[in-house]
Design an enzyme around this catalytic site. Sequence first.
Site, mmCIF file in Angstrom:
data_model
loop_
_atom_site.group_PDB
_atom_site.id
_atom_site.type_symbol
_atom_site.label_atom_id
_atom_site.label_comp_id
_atom_site.label_asym_id
_atom_site.label_seq_id
_atom_site.Cartn_x
_atom_site.Cartn_y
_atom_site.Cartn_z
ATOM 1 N N ASN A 258 -24.355 -38.528 98.018
ATOM 2 C CA ASN A 258 -23.398 -39.213 97.834
ATOM 3 C C ASN A 258 -22.861 -39.668 98.973
ATOM 4 O O ASN A 258 -22.461 -39.193 99.876
ATOM 5 C CB ASN A 258 -22.625 -38.992 96.951
ATOM 6 C CG ASN A 258 -21.024 -39.925 96.966
ATOM 7 O OD1 ASN A 258 -21.153 -40.939 97.381
ATOM 8 N ND2 ASN A 258 -19.902 -39.843 96.769
ATOM 9 N N TRP A 259 -23.410 -40.438 99.704
ATOM 10 C CA TRP A 259 -23.525 -41.214 101.151
ATOM 11 C C TRP A 259 -21.845 -41.910 101.750
ATOM 12 O O TRP A 259 -21.792 -41.639 102.953
ATOM 13 C CB TRP A 259 -24.675 -41.951 101.757
ATOM 14 C CG TRP A 259 -25.823 -41.526 101.648
ATOM 15 C CD1 TRP A 259 -26.468 -40.055 101.250
ATOM 16 C CD2 TRP A 259 -27.239 -42.074 101.793
ATOM 17 N NE1 TRP A 259 -27.431 -39.608 101.230
ATOM 18 C CE2 TRP A 259 -27.902 -41.014 101.867
ATOM 19 C CE3 TRP A 259 -27.534 -43.255 102.554
ATOM 20 C CZ2 TRP A 259 -29.720 -41.250 102.513
ATOM 21 C CZ3 TRP A 259 -28.619 -43.604 103.032
ATOM 22 C CH2 TRP A 259 -29.871 -42.485 102.427
ATOM 23 N N LYS A 260 -21.308 -41.762 100.653
ATOM 24 C CA LYS A 260 -20.486 -42.312 100.224
ATOM 25 C C LYS A 260 -19.409 -43.660 101.574
ATOM 26 O O LYS A 260 -20.862 -45.092 101.106
ATOM 27 C CB LYS A 260 -19.315 -41.529 101.386
ATOM 28 C CG LYS A 260 -19.155 -40.494 100.290
ATOM 29 C CD LYS A 260 -17.737 -39.460 100.974
ATOM 30 C CE LYS A 260 -17.955 -38.163 99.963
ATOM 31 N NZ LYS A 260 -17.344 -37.896 99.945
ATOM 32 N N HIS B 216 -15.847 -41.733 90.557
ATOM 33 C CA HIS B 216 -15.679 -39.938 91.445
ATOM 34 C C HIS B 216 -14.065 -40.806 92.089
ATOM 35 O O HIS B 216 -13.484 -41.350 92.196
ATOM 36 C CB HIS B 216 -16.671 -41.214 92.922
ATOM 37 C CG HIS B 216 -16.763 -39.856 94.351
ATOM 38 N ND1 HIS B 216 -15.312 -39.846 94.702
ATOM 39 C CD2 HIS B 216 -17.502 -39.020 94.507
ATOM 40 C CE1 HIS B 216 -15.517 -38.500 95.984
ATOM 41 N NE2 HIS B 216 -17.390 -38.411 95.761
ATOM 42 N N GLU C 203 -12.326 -40.133 94.573
ATOM 43 C CA GLU C 203 -12.561 -41.343 95.660
ATOM 44 C C GLU C 203 -11.903 -42.362 95.063
ATOM 45 O O GLU C 203 -11.250 -43.512 95.547
ATOM 46 C CB GLU C 203 -12.721 -41.098 96.898
ATOM 47 C CG GLU C 203 -13.425 -39.975 97.466
ATOM 48 C CD GLU C 203 -14.171 -39.310 98.269
ATOM 49 O OE1 GLU C 203 -15.127 -40.389 98.107
ATOM 50 O OE2 GLU C 203 -14.808 -38.175 98.642
ATOM 51 N N GLU D 27 -16.690 -32.147 89.409
ATOM 52 C CA GLU D 27 -16.004 -31.904 91.023
ATOM 53 C C GLU D 27 -14.229 -31.933 91.664
ATOM 54 O O GLU D 27 -13.929 -32.825 90.896
ATOM 55 C CB GLU D 27 -16.282 -33.657 91.611
ATOM 56 C CG GLU D 27 -17.904 -33.818 92.286
ATOM 57 C CD GLU D 27 -18.097 -34.527 92.989
ATOM 58 O OE1 GLU D 27 -19.129 -34.404 93.666
ATOM 59 O OE2 GLU D 27 -17.571 -35.887 93.159
ATOM 60 N N GLY E 151 -15.315 -32.952 100.050
ATOM 61 C CA GLY E 151 -14.883 -32.769 101.845
ATOM 62 C C GLY E 151 -13.750 -31.909 102.096
ATOM 63 O O GLY E 151 -13.611 -32.117 103.301
ATOM 64 N N SER F 78 -18.158 -29.940 98.859
ATOM 65 C CA SER F 78 -18.395 -28.623 99.306
ATOM 66 C C SER F 78 -19.481 -27.913 99.042
ATOM 67 O O SER F 78 -20.122 -27.009 99.865
ATOM 68 C CB SER F 78 -17.067 -27.647 99.929
ATOM 69 O OG SER F 78 -15.678 -28.691 100.102
ATOM 70 N N GLY G 146 -20.403 -34.680 101.905
ATOM 71 C CA GLY G 146 -21.354 -35.016 103.446
ATOM 72 C C GLY G 146 -22.373 -33.973 103.767
ATOM 73 O O GLY G 146 -22.867 -34.486 104.849
HETATM 74 C C1 PEP Z 1 -18.963 -36.008 96.558
HETATM 75 O O1 PEP Z 1 -18.856 -36.877 97.866
HETATM 76 O O2 PEP Z 1 -19.801 -36.228 96.004
HETATM 77 C C2 PEP Z 1 -18.723 -35.113 97.439
HETATM 78 C C3 PEP Z 1 -18.837 -33.636 96.753
HETATM 79 O O3 PEP Z 1 -18.477 -34.462 98.373
HETATM 80 P P1 PEP Z 1 -18.604 -33.181 99.803
HETATM 81 O O4 PEP Z 1 -19.640 -32.596 99.300
HETATM 82 O O5 PEP Z 1 -18.261 -33.556 101.108
HETATM 83 O O6 PEP Z 1 -17.588 -32.874 99.495
#
Ligand code: PEP
Length: 255
Positions: free
Chosen positions: A11-13, A97, A99, A169, A175, A214, A236
């Site tokens: 996931n490049w967000k 997600h 976010e 998640e 993050g 993470s 990330g």
């Molecule tokens: C995500 O954006 O779905 C995610 C898990 O981010 P990260 O790996 O940076 O925690």
Amino acid sequence: MPQRRRLVAGNWKMHTTVAEAVTLAEAIRASLPAQPGCDVVLLPPFVSLWAVGRHIAGDSRLQLGAQNVHWAPPGAHTGEIAAAMLVDLCRFVLIGHSERRQEFGETDRLVHRKLEAALTAGLLPIVAVGESQAQHDAGRARAVVAAQTRAAFGGCSEDEAARCAVAYEPRWAIGTGRAAAGSDAVSAADAIRRALRAMFGPVADTIRILYGGSVDQDNAPGLFAEPAIDGALVGGASLRPGPFCAIVAAAGSLG
Ligand code: PEP
């Protein structure tokens, strides 16, 4: 118990210009195992879907997905993207997600409507669920993810459910560099699996349950060693080709 092929999605967000997205996709292609042994899905920003899609076309190791979709058919929704507009560009779509839930007030009801729209269009949804830190501390993680799963999938047919994956998640792990302990991830995956079984019976055992939060090249092998974890949603680390491909290699080797 059906054998589930592992899936790793990056996931490049809201990162990368179009040029940077193509460069990142190219770097991932260069470092990716010749035969990953798992499904690998890139989720660039909407504006880069076409360019990245062109770039990876013909490379059977990589698939493409969007990070979000609107719930309504094409129409007067300025700035939004309908599922029907995505089908020419990608196969997968990330829905719910945390976010999106936190920053844009996406409710369980909206997540469900987005799932319906994605399925109607023929996309392959990855539905994200997860508890907050407070819910985790209160020992409510299993109840929260089960409720989110039921809300998202309620009313779906078995065939539709079979086209989906679920990403567990925990919000507090996204993050933060603080991945969930394997036992927490397994417990939440079990709660999700039970909720899916109650709705879809044996078909539920074909649905992949990923862990996200993470994930990096160091903790990925331990996560993938858990039979309950069918892959990872990576934020990330998916922006760094070396670590992302190491995660893919770990998933493939244990697949
Ligand atoms: C995500 O954006 O779905 C995610 C898990 O981010 P990260 O790996 O940076 O925690």
